[in-house]
Write an enzyme that holds these catalytic residues in place. Structure first.
Site, PDB file in Angstrom:
ATOM      1  CD  GLU A 263      -1.708   2.173   1.918  1.00  0.00           C
ATOM      2  OE1 GLU A 263      -1.139   3.070   1.245  1.00  0.00           O
ATOM      3  OE2 GLU A 263      -1.991   2.287   3.111  1.00  0.00           O
ATOM      4  CB  CYS A 300      -1.658   6.578   2.805  1.00  0.00           C
ATOM      5  SG  CYS A 300      -2.705   5.617   3.872  1.00  0.00           S
TER       6      CYS A 300
END
Ligand code: NAP
Length: 531
Positions: A263, A300
């Protein structure tokens, strides 16, 4: 209690390189030395994980659930020590870390409930038909089984919820996979405390000692050795695009390639449409600034691109954003390198063709991230793909689209994203229905009139997305579905009842949901193999 995780035992204590942690809060090195694992110790850790795998992978869901809940209890029992250490190592505020601890314990609990209930193994029973012509149909039963020992790379920005006992570790242990964590060098003390909690929980619940181990790295060698080891059967990562891609290449170039779930963050575009701006442009502007500057923008899911279809209310929204940025105090970033990267990337953005600065918040200390807002016209955005690269920190770029055509061109130019957000009224979409489809094609989570920061831990959460946001868009790293990264389906063909796993036995002793033929049921199956 002695820290017993560093593999290799007493012989490994000699002439070992030691790491210390720099505190962004105090500007000094903190107490505590953390030994770097040597190659033979990485080897030893994987061997131990391989040794416990046969036992751990076949423990009952109930026992693994007890273990996960006990980890949560032991984390809470660490009390203030854990919170204070995490604050010192990351500079994150106490309120944020208390929330993150709650999230960590909560997700351990969610995985415990998930595996205690048991239906997650996706059992499918397809009855035999001995009379089928020209060949009899076999008895087939399928379920998910754990893959083996796995490697996990903890994230720097979430020292609890995406690190030692975070979602990756919780999901892998829930699946029945032993874990070797590559500890993040930014919070090694926090990691050691949480490791202790996991070890105590294992002892309390009678789980084998080496189901969780960690290694400390020096440069990138240790992490690469771990992913390359033939005993590791899958790995996950949260962090930079460069790190994720480099480790993905290691995973793919092994003699036996393995699944690697990275990720790697994204710019999380927010599309703002005219009717919404006209109705509440100032409120939208304030919401967005709050979201991209929260905790120095170190998420993020930070909204780093705000794509605006020009219209009435646009200036009001930009003015509101400008004012909110000017009032936003700079906040500490979690490491020197993160702050240096933020400055360098912000400068690159501001020096790009036709990008203009709208405003900056007050300057802070040397490690603080200063809120920064800039704008660019769609035409100039489209010819500079580098403007799509993530700036990790409190930065956002407004892209002004004068008409629907330029808006669609901008959307079609975007790479894969963790999230995409629409700030719109339903009537905004009357002539622009395809915008929704364009966004869905590019993201893992579509947000309607909200902000992308704040990732709910939920069975329905998708935290991942098409490349470059993640390496495999089919999987999530948050929520109970994250367990699916660590398992693979196995079919049992004509296997006698007594040799089948309980989840597949005809009498359904676990009382789980199973698909028999085309029906989902908890009933026994009438199927009988050679008993
Ligand atoms: P990072 O540099 O990607 O590091 C994450 C982990 O991967 C660390 O354990 C690191 O080892 C290891 N690693 C990194 N590159 C590697 C490589 N080429 N080979 C082997 N191992 C490697 O992430 P970070 O330190 O947390 O932050 C750096 C940048 O990552 C930020 O500026 C931001 O752009 C991005 N970021 C993204 C997210 C996200 O959610 N996707 C979260 C945090 C940060 P070491 O500990 O030895 O360095």
């Amino acid at each position: 209690m002695k820290d017993i995780t560093i593999p290799g035992g007493k012989n490994a204590e000699k002439a070992r390189k030691l790491m210390r942690v720099f505190s962004p809060l105090t500007g000094t090195e903190l107490d505590g030395e953390y030994p770097v694992a040597r190659s033979e110790e990485v080897q030893y850790a994987v061997e131990q994980a391989m040794a416990v795998y046969p036992v751990f992978s076949t423990t009952s869901g109930a026992k693994r659930a007890d273990f996960l809940e006990a980890i949560g209890e032991e984390i809470l029992a660490l009390g203030e020590d854990l919170i204070q250490r995490a604050m010192a190592e990351t500079g994150l505020p106490e309120s944020r870390l208390l929330g993150e601890r709650g999230r960590t314990v909560g997700q351990l609990g969610q995985f415990a409930a998930h595996i205690r209930e048991g239906s997650w193994v996706d059992a499918i029973l397809d009855p035999a038909d001995p009379d089928r012509k020209p060949f009899p149909k076999p008895d087939l039963r399928q379920m998910l089984v754990p893959m083996g020992p796995v490697a996990i790379f903890g994230a720097g920005n979430f020292p609890l919820a995406f690190s030692t006992a975070g979602g990756d570790t919780a999901s892998a242990l829930a699946a029945g996979c032993p874990v070797i964590l590559k500890a993040h060098e930014g919070h090694l003390g926090t990691n050691a405390l949480v490791n202790r909690a996991i070890r105590l929980a294992a002892r309390r619940t009678g789980v084998p000692e080496h189901v969780f181990q960690y290694v400390v790295g020096d440069g990138y060698i240790t992490g690469r050795e771990l992913v390359a080891h033939p005993g590791i059967k899958a790995a996950s990562f949260t962090g930079s695009f460069g790190g994720g891609k480099a480790l993905l290449q290691v995973a793919n170039s092994r003699t036996e390639p393995i699944p690697f779930f990275a990720e790697m963050g994204s710019t999380n575009p927010v599309v703002v449409l005219p009717e919404a701006m006209a109705a509440r442009g100032d409120v939208i502007g304030q919401q967005l600034v709050w979201s991209f500057t929260l905790n120095a923008g170190q998420f993020c899911t930070n909204p780093g691109l705000i794509i605006v279809r020009e219209g009435e209310g646009m200036q009001k929204m930009i003015d509101a954003m400008h004012q909110a940025v000017l009032a936003r105090q700079a906040e500490l970033m979690y490491g020197k390198g993160i702050r240096t990267n933020f400055d360098a990337r912000t400068q690159e953005m501001l020096q790009a063709k036709s990008v203009t600065l709208i405003g900056k918040g007050p300057d802070g200390g040397p490690l603080d991230g200063q809120a920064t807002l800039a704008r660019v016209h769609a035409v100039d955005f489209l010819i500079q793909p580098e403007l799509q690269h993530e700036v990790f920190g409190p930065f956002s770029l407004i892209v002004i689209c004068p008409d629907d055509d330029s808006l669609k061109q901008v959307l079609r130019s975007l790479g894969g994203q963790l999230t995409a957000t629409l700030m719109a009224e339903e009537r905004d979409l009357a002539d622009r229905e395809d915008i929704l489809a364009e966004l869905v094609n590019r993201c893992g989570r579509l947000v309607w009139n909200g902000v992308p920061t704040g990732v709910e831990v939920s069975p329905a959460m998708q935290h991942g997305g098409p490349w470059p946001a993640a390496s495999d868009s089919r999987f999530t790293s948050v929520g109970t579905q994250a367990i699916r990264r660590w398992v693979r389906p196995v079919s049992y063909q004509n296997v006698p009842e007594a040799l089948l796993p309980k989840a597949l036995q005809s009498a359904n002793p676990l009382k789980i949901w199973r698909r028999i033929g085309t029906e989902w049921t908890k009933e026994e199956s009438g199927m009988r193999n050679q008993e």
